[in-house]
Design a protein around this motif. Sequence first.
Motif, mmCIF file in Angstrom:
data_model
loop_
_atom_site.group_PDB
_atom_site.id
_atom_site.type_symbol
_atom_site.label_atom_id
_atom_site.label_comp_id
_atom_site.label_asym_id
_atom_site.label_seq_id
_atom_site.Cartn_x
_atom_site.Cartn_y
_atom_site.Cartn_z
ATOM 1 N N ILE A 175 0.902 -1.092 -0.023
ATOM 2 C CA ILE A 175 0.132 0.040 -0.118
ATOM 3 C C ILE A 175 0.986 1.357 0.034
ATOM 4 O O ILE A 175 1.756 1.379 0.874
ATOM 5 C CB ILE A 175 -1.044 0.112 1.196
ATOM 6 N N LEU A 176 0.650 1.931 -1.054
ATOM 7 C CA LEU A 176 1.622 3.301 -1.070
ATOM 8 C C LEU A 176 0.822 4.479 -0.864
ATOM 9 O O LEU A 176 -0.163 4.898 -1.419
ATOM 10 C CB LEU A 176 2.103 3.662 -2.635
ATOM 11 N N VAL A 177 1.072 4.983 0.573
ATOM 12 C CA VAL A 177 0.194 5.995 1.087
ATOM 13 C C VAL A 177 0.661 7.367 0.725
ATOM 14 O O VAL A 177 2.042 7.495 0.661
ATOM 15 C CB VAL A 177 -0.077 5.994 2.783
ATOM 16 N N VAL A 178 0.241 8.232 0.519
ATOM 17 C CA VAL A 178 0.528 9.736 0.079
ATOM 18 C C VAL A 178 0.058 10.651 1.039
ATOM 19 O O VAL A 178 -1.140 10.843 1.461
ATOM 20 C CB VAL A 178 0.195 10.076 -1.448
ATOM 21 N N HIS A 179 1.000 11.280 1.900
ATOM 22 C CA HIS A 179 0.439 12.257 2.860
ATOM 23 C C HIS A 179 0.489 13.704 1.890
ATOM 24 O O HIS A 179 1.195 14.509 2.147
ATOM 25 C CB HIS A 179 1.584 12.510 3.980
ATOM 26 N N LEU A 180 -0.607 13.647 1.313
ATOM 27 C CA LEU A 180 -0.953 14.741 0.551
ATOM 28 C C LEU A 180 -1.183 16.279 1.075
ATOM 29 O O LEU A 180 -1.757 16.223 2.009
ATOM 30 C CB LEU A 180 -2.060 14.358 -0.345
ATOM 31 N N TYR A 181 -0.659 17.108 0.365
ATOM 32 C CA TYR A 181 -0.605 18.548 0.789
ATOM 33 C C TYR A 181 0.108 18.777 2.118
ATOM 34 O O TYR A 181 -0.133 19.826 2.732
ATOM 35 C CB TYR A 181 -2.239 18.988 0.595
ATOM 36 N N GLY A 182 0.605 17.668 2.720
ATOM 37 C CA GLY A 182 1.256 17.932 4.155
ATOM 38 C C GLY A 182 0.672 17.289 5.480
ATOM 39 O O GLY A 182 1.140 17.512 6.412
ATOM 40 N N GLN A 183 -0.543 16.658 5.230
ATOM 41 C CA GLN A 183 -1.236 16.095 6.103
ATOM 42 C C GLN A 183 -0.903 14.771 6.171
ATOM 43 O O GLN A 183 -1.178 13.798 5.215
ATOM 44 C CB GLN A 183 -2.641 16.405 6.164
ATOM 45 N N ALA A 184 -0.445 13.868 7.393
ATOM 46 C CA ALA A 184 -0.260 12.625 7.610
ATOM 47 C C ALA A 184 -1.474 11.530 7.313
ATOM 48 O O ALA A 184 -2.569 12.043 7.820
ATOM 49 C CB ALA A 184 0.295 12.229 8.926
ATOM 50 N N VAL A 185 -1.445 10.539 6.607
ATOM 51 C CA VAL A 185 -2.630 9.514 6.394
ATOM 52 C C VAL A 185 -2.681 9.096 7.732
ATOM 53 O O VAL A 185 -2.196 8.960 8.460
ATOM 54 C CB VAL A 185 -2.215 8.670 5.562
ATOM 55 N N ARG A 186 -4.290 8.810 7.900
ATOM 56 C CA ARG A 186 -4.463 7.903 9.135
ATOM 57 C C ARG A 186 -4.294 6.558 9.077
ATOM 58 O O ARG A 186 -4.644 5.675 8.265
ATOM 59 C CB ARG A 186 -6.271 8.148 9.433
ATOM 60 N N MET A 187 -3.346 6.048 9.922
ATOM 61 C CA MET A 187 -2.459 4.756 9.621
ATOM 62 C C MET A 187 -3.056 3.873 10.287
ATOM 63 O O MET A 187 -2.714 2.895 9.783
ATOM 64 C CB MET A 187 -1.004 5.097 9.940
ATOM 65 N N ASP A 188 -3.759 3.990 11.308
ATOM 66 C CA ASP A 188 -4.224 2.694 11.922
ATOM 67 C C ASP A 188 -4.656 1.682 11.333
ATOM 68 O O ASP A 188 -4.312 0.190 11.346
ATOM 69 C CB ASP A 188 -5.163 3.244 13.209
ATOM 70 N N LYS A 189 -5.891 1.866 10.370
ATOM 71 C CA LYS A 189 -6.411 0.948 9.720
ATOM 72 C C LYS A 189 -5.435 0.193 8.718
ATOM 73 O O LYS A 189 -5.693 -1.095 8.442
ATOM 74 C CB LYS A 189 -7.904 1.321 9.192
ATOM 75 N N ILE B 276 4.321 1.403 1.627
ATOM 76 C CA ILE B 276 5.334 2.652 1.388
ATOM 77 C C ILE B 276 4.769 3.960 1.637
ATOM 78 O O ILE B 276 3.747 4.040 1.187
ATOM 79 C CB ILE B 276 5.700 2.222 -0.112
ATOM 80 N N GLU B 277 5.525 5.010 2.217
ATOM 81 C CA GLU B 277 4.852 6.213 2.458
ATOM 82 C C GLU B 277 5.522 7.098 1.097
ATOM 83 O O GLU B 277 6.661 7.178 0.870
ATOM 84 C CB GLU B 277 5.570 6.780 3.755
ATOM 85 N N ASP B 278 4.632 7.790 0.758
ATOM 86 C CA ASP B 278 5.393 9.244 -0.275
ATOM 87 C C ASP B 278 4.935 10.291 0.547
ATOM 88 O O ASP B 278 3.895 10.996 0.806
ATOM 89 C CB ASP B 278 4.338 9.147 -1.464
ATOM 90 N N SER B 279 6.181 10.830 1.302
ATOM 91 C CA SER B 279 6.214 11.770 2.043
ATOM 92 C C SER B 279 6.777 13.189 1.557
ATOM 93 O O SER B 279 7.327 14.151 2.161
ATOM 94 C CB SER B 279 7.219 11.477 3.471
ATOM 95 N N ALA B 280 6.541 13.106 0.067
ATOM 96 C CA ALA B 280 7.312 14.139 -0.539
ATOM 97 C C ALA B 280 6.833 15.648 -0.057
ATOM 98 O O ALA B 280 7.402 16.706 -0.114
ATOM 99 C CB ALA B 280 6.973 14.112 -2.121
#
Length: 364
Positions: A127-141, A154-158
Amino acid sequence: MIKFLDLHKINERFRTEIDSKIKQVLDSGWYLLGEQDKTFEKHFAEYCGVKHCIGCANGLDALTLIIRAYGFGAGDEIIVPANTYIASILAISENGCTPVLVEPESGTFNIDPDLIEEKITSNTKAILVVHLYGQAVRMDKIRALAAKYDLKIIEDSAQAHGAIYQGKRTGSLGDASGFSFYPGKNLGCMGDGGAVTTNDDELAARVRAIANYGSEKKYHNMFKGMNSRLDEIQAAILDVKLKYLDADNARRREIARYYRDNIKNPEIILPQTYDEASHVWHVFVVRVKNRENFQQYLADNGVQSLIHYPIPPHKQGAYREWNELSFPVTEMIHQEVVSLPISPVMTDDEVEKVAAVINKFNIK
């Protein structure tokens, strides 16, 4: 005109320190894979709370390297948000994997964790999560799903340097993370740059080798690698600016808070956040029905704005095979989003003017 982002003003604050660092590089005569790179990698790993940081050429390469180092390829599927910047998806395609698109939450713009499980198949690898616009994804689930189905995260933390979720920074929330240091990022260099962060010793070694022509020892090539290295000058600049990242992010939060408290125009849909620390406001994105008129109105009143992003990935020519697919939330977001000025060098007067101008906008 209030600039969307004044990069000269942002970097001018650090000119003396940056000049000194660049002189060190020039005097050393060493321009790649040297002490500046090692120093920045050490400091950024410590900042993110991980064991390893590997500098590379850009954010797209960072994600590409992670996927390649895991050995994912043809027939493997990687879940990714449908509304991300196309680079997140290009990294998957570049490795021969199949991107599987999932709709976002309309309020936070991040991937909707409740829609992921239905897209998981026997071919899903990550699962590639993207912390879009600067907000961390809700990661628990997402973590629970990864554990249940034995998937990598995999985090896209760009866009999310320094964002915090439940006490941990982005870059340490999954198995590996890719960062971009493009000049306009919260932590930006003066050219292209990127990095991979991880706690996985084996993955870190593979990423470092693959990024250097697949070589762990000069002229001994263990992998089919690529050339993707963070040069000494960019590493030196980043090491200077890293010291100020938290303070700059705090200023971004102040501006975002003012916007959210003071923009009262009912035609403007403000972004949602679930926790103040989770967001570093790389961009402040609102939604508005009549976007073209709104942007023209802002320009006429001395406020520059941008669109992140006008065309969703599944409607791009690069992915013609997806052009007939329907992702209603993603399409609505891409039709309505407008990014307002936000940066650590904006003055209070400029912030107040932006809000005041927006409050006078009439969609009719």
